[in-house]
Design an enzyme around this catalytic site. Sequence first.
Site, PDB file in Angstrom:
ATOM      1  N   CYS A  87       4.262   5.911  -4.259  1.00  0.00           N
ATOM      2  CA  CYS A  87       3.705   6.731  -2.874  1.00  0.00           C
ATOM      3  C   CYS A  87       4.743   6.296  -1.616  1.00  0.00           C
ATOM      4  O   CYS A  87       5.726   6.710  -1.838  1.00  0.00           O
ATOM      5  CB  CYS A  87       1.861   6.074  -2.435  1.00  0.00           C
ATOM      6  N   HIS A 195      -1.931   7.079  -7.207  1.00  0.00           N
ATOM      7  CA  HIS A 195      -1.879   5.479  -7.232  1.00  0.00           C
ATOM      8  C   HIS A 195      -2.260   5.205  -8.256  1.00  0.00           C
ATOM      9  O   HIS A 195      -3.381   5.161  -8.505  1.00  0.00           O
ATOM     10  CB  HIS A 195      -2.593   4.960  -6.059  1.00  0.00           C
ATOM     11  N   GLU A 197      -2.633   2.466  -9.301  1.00  0.00           N
ATOM     12  CA  GLU A 197      -3.131   1.245  -9.328  1.00  0.00           C
ATOM     13  C   GLU A 197      -4.400   1.035  -8.828  1.00  0.00           C
ATOM     14  O   GLU A 197      -5.155  -0.119  -9.163  1.00  0.00           O
ATOM     15  CB  GLU A 197      -2.714   0.263  -8.415  1.00  0.00           C
TER      16      GLU A 197
END
Lengths: 225, 84
Positions: A87, A195, A197
């Site tokens: 990002c 994302h 994660e």
Amino acid sequence: MTSRIGVVVFPGTNCEHDAVVALDQLGADASLVFHTETSLKGFDGIVLPGGFAHGDYVRPGAIARFSPIMDAVSAFGNDGGPILGICNGFQVLCEAQLLPGALQKNRGLTFLCKPTTLIVSSTRSVLTATATVGQELSIPINHFSGSYTCDSETLSMLRDQERIVLRYRENPNGSIDDIAGITNEAGNIVGLMPHPERAISSLLGSQDGNVLLSSFLHSSSTAQV
Amino acid sequence: MRFIARVEVSLRPGIADPEGATIERALGALGFDGIASVRAGRSFQVELDATNKEEAQSTAASLADRLLANPIIERYEIEVTELS
């Protein structure tokens, strides 16, 4: 061997702890590195996480590019070390010219925060090396400036060299050629807007982020930096 | 000598400008007729010391290249005036 991953924190970064938790859960030894540091000695891989580095002033990533740590990040990448920009981290890598092109405001001018389906388009990168071309991954996006753009020569080069690593199944933001993530020529520096994660547990709606992060850790454990 | 450099940054022609397009539609909705097109951009005013106007111009171009504009998607125009 446990991969030691440095997660870079700029003023305004806000996804660093998510990244550390996600990487540690996969067996890595991740730690935070403040942007005023000048050395990345001892790390096997580097993550530039999401957020709003330096307030995103001027443009996302424009000021972060001049943070003291960035010389070490460039040197690490030029030596073949695995670098992942997520990002805002992707925006920083583009501004630092470690990746080609730029990210501009989303088509439609809305901040987007939702799950997306990504398609693995190339395995020629540290992020996708252990994935499969055509594999679909559910991973959320969370951005305002995520529309990837570049000139037509750069786009041809990215296609020819199989450097478009991830595409959106349904383009959410107007990115050229549905691009969600790209890599450098050597495949060791990768940036993506989604994302991974935030997709590490069924509790979060998807575990597909682990496919990408484990590939990154695998590459980090075998890289000779 | 002190100068003020006004740096106008805008998207290159051909680069999609969703902000300009939205403003264009809004102007139509407000009843403004004959709006041909709108491009959005931003402006910076930099006060700087230099020995002459050429040096101020050159410094302004350099800082626009390195920070204020992203040459991949943006272009800029600089106007330097001396502050009295």
